[in-house]
Scaffold this motif. Structure first.
Motif, mmCIF file in Angstrom:
data_model
loop_
_atom_site.group_PDB
_atom_site.id
_atom_site.type_symbol
_atom_site.label_atom_id
_atom_site.label_comp_id
_atom_site.label_asym_id
_atom_site.label_seq_id
_atom_site.Cartn_x
_atom_site.Cartn_y
_atom_site.Cartn_z
ATOM 1 N N SER A 57 0.814 -1.220 0.000
ATOM 2 C CA SER A 57 0.000 0.000 0.000
ATOM 3 C C SER A 57 0.846 1.269 0.000
ATOM 4 C CB SER A 57 -0.934 0.012 1.210
ATOM 5 O OG SER A 57 -0.177 -0.009 2.427
ATOM 6 N N GLY A 58 2.019 1.219 0.637
ATOM 7 C CA GLY A 58 2.862 2.413 0.711
ATOM 8 C C GLY A 58 3.294 2.914 -0.651
ATOM 9 N N PRO A 59 4.047 2.092 -1.429
ATOM 10 C CA PRO A 59 4.464 2.573 -2.755
ATOM 11 C C PRO A 59 3.298 2.861 -3.685
ATOM 12 C CG PRO A 59 5.121 0.268 -2.403
ATOM 13 C CD PRO A 59 4.666 0.796 -1.084
ATOM 14 N N VAL A 60 2.211 2.092 -3.575
ATOM 15 C CA VAL A 60 1.058 2.340 -4.449
ATOM 16 C C VAL A 60 0.420 3.693 -4.122
ATOM 17 C CG1 VAL A 60 -1.268 1.563 -5.050
ATOM 18 C CG2 VAL A 60 0.589 -0.100 -4.863
ATOM 19 N N LEU A 61 0.243 3.985 -2.845
ATOM 20 C CA LEU A 61 -0.339 5.272 -2.454
ATOM 21 C C LEU A 61 0.565 6.425 -2.870
ATOM 22 C CD1 LEU A 61 -2.397 7.040 -0.866
ATOM 23 C CD2 LEU A 61 -0.970 6.670 1.162
ATOM 24 N N MET A 62 1.870 6.297 -2.550
ATOM 25 C CA MET A 62 2.785 7.418 -2.763
ATOM 26 C C MET A 62 3.067 7.704 -4.220
ATOM 27 S SD MET A 62 5.514 6.756 0.324
ATOM 28 C CE MET A 62 4.937 6.341 1.976
ATOM 29 N N PHE A 63 3.146 6.652 -5.040
ATOM 30 C CA PHE A 63 3.610 6.855 -6.406
ATOM 31 C C PHE A 63 2.565 6.552 -7.478
ATOM 32 C CE2 PHE A 63 7.468 5.680 -3.908
ATOM 33 C CZ PHE A 63 7.946 6.991 -3.800
ATOM 34 N N VAL A 130 8.508 -8.050 1.345
ATOM 35 C CA VAL A 130 9.169 -6.945 0.638
ATOM 36 C C VAL A 130 8.223 -5.748 0.536
ATOM 37 C CG1 VAL A 130 10.123 -6.191 -1.570
ATOM 38 C CG2 VAL A 130 10.749 -8.427 -0.637
ATOM 39 N N GLY A 131 6.956 -6.025 0.220
ATOM 40 C CA GLY A 131 5.972 -4.945 0.154
ATOM 41 C C GLY A 131 5.825 -4.233 1.486
ATOM 42 N N LEU A 132 5.813 -4.997 2.574
ATOM 43 C CA LEU A 132 5.720 -4.406 3.907
ATOM 44 C C LEU A 132 6.963 -3.561 4.202
ATOM 45 C CD1 LEU A 132 4.354 -4.069 6.635
ATOM 46 C CD2 LEU A 132 5.298 -6.294 7.322
ATOM 47 N N MET A 133 8.137 -4.052 3.801
ATOM 48 C CA MET A 133 9.365 -3.283 4.017
ATOM 49 C C MET A 133 9.321 -1.960 3.259
ATOM 50 S SD MET A 133 13.340 -4.313 3.157
ATOM 51 C CE MET A 133 13.066 -4.166 1.385
ATOM 52 N N LEU A 134 8.844 -1.976 2.014
ATOM 53 C CA LEU A 134 8.742 -0.747 1.229
ATOM 54 C C LEU A 134 7.743 0.222 1.849
ATOM 55 C CD1 LEU A 134 8.802 -2.266 -2.371
ATOM 56 C CD2 LEU A 134 10.591 -0.890 -1.310
ATOM 57 N N THR A 135 6.646 -0.319 2.364
ATOM 58 C CA THR A 135 5.642 0.529 3.007
ATOM 59 C C THR A 135 6.197 1.183 4.266
ATOM 60 O OG1 THR A 135 3.786 -0.752 2.114
ATOM 61 C CG2 THR A 135 3.367 0.523 4.115
ATOM 62 N N VAL A 136 6.875 0.388 5.102
ATOM 63 C CA VAL A 136 7.468 0.935 6.328
ATOM 64 C C VAL A 136 8.575 1.928 5.987
ATOM 65 C CG1 VAL A 136 8.723 0.342 8.442
ATOM 66 C CG2 VAL A 136 6.855 -1.112 7.661
ATOM 67 N N GLY A 137 9.361 1.642 4.932
ATOM 68 C CA GLY A 137 10.400 2.580 4.509
ATOM 69 C C GLY A 137 9.823 3.906 4.038
#
Length: 396
Positions: A57-63, A130-137
């Motif tokens: 969700s993090g990279p999808v929301l942000m980018f 990996v998705g969770l790591m990108l979201t937390v990052g």
């Protein structure tokens, strides 16, 4: 859509007085708390649907979603009237809107460590992890922006909270270098965080990270030497900030197992990478001119790239009004103003970060804008030393 404000009346002194003005974005700033709560929201969505893609969700929301919303909502260049700036800055609502980022940020970090260690009955695939790591990052990267806002304030409590926000990425030296290094040397060859025309973003990361670290250490060493103290003391703001990270990571490893350490390091790298990418686009190619005595001209709005895209500004607490921030470093985010003199990015930060990661696309989009900003004279711009001659030949 453009955010409109109430009518203003000029006064004899050239300032403007608001008649019944109110901040229509007041409660919109609370949307900034969506990002640090992405981990529990992703958990709920994945549990309800069974789709592991929600951990991304993090990279999808942000980018994806934020750039689309920026395009749909459009820009807002309206400024608060001069007469309300002081009242805006002292309204504690806006401070709490950013203070609340921290507990949400660390709540998501602890929850992520629980999931990475196999807790909560959640089974994550390698793709999910990996998705969770990108979201937390991503949360950590925006957390550096929250630290940036608080680190500029006079209150010691806010400066301490700034270091707390930085602990997740281990980037405590930013507290020293940004406030006492970057702001003094911005848009000069001495500033490692000001990028140059022709400079590849990936080389810039290397130069900025190492250069900022050296600068922060030198600044603290000199400060402590003036007080007759050794650099090896907990009063060193670089060391005590790093100590916070050591305590945090040690506590999480003890609580959840050493298997969380690679993920913690990974999310920290992502957060730092996001910050330095934003650094890359904030002053790209802009240069303060040198006076005959060797000093540099005063920092002006023309030395920072701005963007008035509403949605990115809300999620980044007005970071995109960067020119006013450099002119008034202690001015709080809600009172930052648009400056007509400032060069404007073609899109918001969320979009421009993606563009910057593709150097040929970035240069095709931004180099002509730098050239236009200097009236076609590339010699006035900041250029990569090894490419200056080629750039001069190309642009005359």
């Amino acid at each position: 859509m453009r955010i409109q404000h109430q009518a203003q009346t000029p006064t004899a002194g050239g300032r403007r007085v608001a008649r019944g003005w109110r901040d229509r974005k007041r409660y919109v700033w609370l949307l900034g708390l969506v990002i640090p709560t992405l981990v529990p929201m992703s958990w709920a969505a994945a549990a309800l649907t069974g789709w592991g893609a929600f951990w991304w969700s993090g990279p999808v929301l942000m980018f994806v979603f934020i750039p689309l919303l920026d395009y749909a909502v459009g820009p807002d260049s309206e400024n608060p009237p001069d007469s309300v700036l002081d009242r805006l800055e002292h309204d504690r609502f806006y401070r709490w809107a950013i203070y609340l980022y921290l507990p949400a940020q660390y709540g998501s970090l602890v929850l992520a460590c629980w999931f990475w260690s196999g807790g909560g009955g959640v089974t994550l695939s390698a793709f999910d992890e990996v998705g969770l790591m990108l979201t937390v990052g991503g949360i950590a990267g925006v957390g550096i922006n929250a630290a940036h806002e608080m680190g500029h304030q006079r209150a010691q409590s806010e400066r301490w909270l700034s270091k707390v926000a930085l602990a997740q990425t281990g980037y405590g030296q930013f507290y020293v270098e940004h406030n006492r290094g970057h702001h003094a040397r911005v848009a000069t060859p001495e500033d490692p965080a000001s990028s140059r025309v022709g400079e590849n973003i990936y080389f810039f990361h290397y130069r900025s990270i190492l250069g900022s670290l050296r600068s922060a250490w030198t600044i603290e060493r000199r400060r402590l030497a003036r007080r007759g103290k050794s650099v090896w003391t907990l009063r060193n703001d670089v060391l005590n900030a790093w100590l916070m990270t050591l305590v945090l990571f040690t506590g999480l490893a003890v609580g959840f197992g050493v298997e969380v350490l690679p993920w913690l390091i990974g999310q920290a790298v992502i957060g730092i990478f996001l910050l330095e990418t934003i650094n890359y686009l904030e002053h790209y190619g802009l240069r303060r001119q040198q006076r005959p005595d060797g000093s540099y001209e005063k920092v002006r709005p023309s030395h920072s790239w701005n963007s008035n895209s509403v949605i990115s500004n809300v999620f980044l607490f007005h970071l995109q009004r960067h020119s006013d921030h450099h002119a008034n470093p202690q001015r709080r985010y809600q009172a930052l103003c648009h400056a007509d003199e400032a060069p404007q990015l073609p899109a918001g930060y969320a979009t421009m970060v993606v563009v910057a990661l593709i150097p040929p696309l970035w240069r095709r989009l931004m180099d002509p804008r730098v050239l236009a900003h200097y009236g076609g004279d590339i010699s006035l711009a900041a250029t990569h030393p090894r490419k200056t001659r080629r750039l001069l030949q190309r642009y005359g």
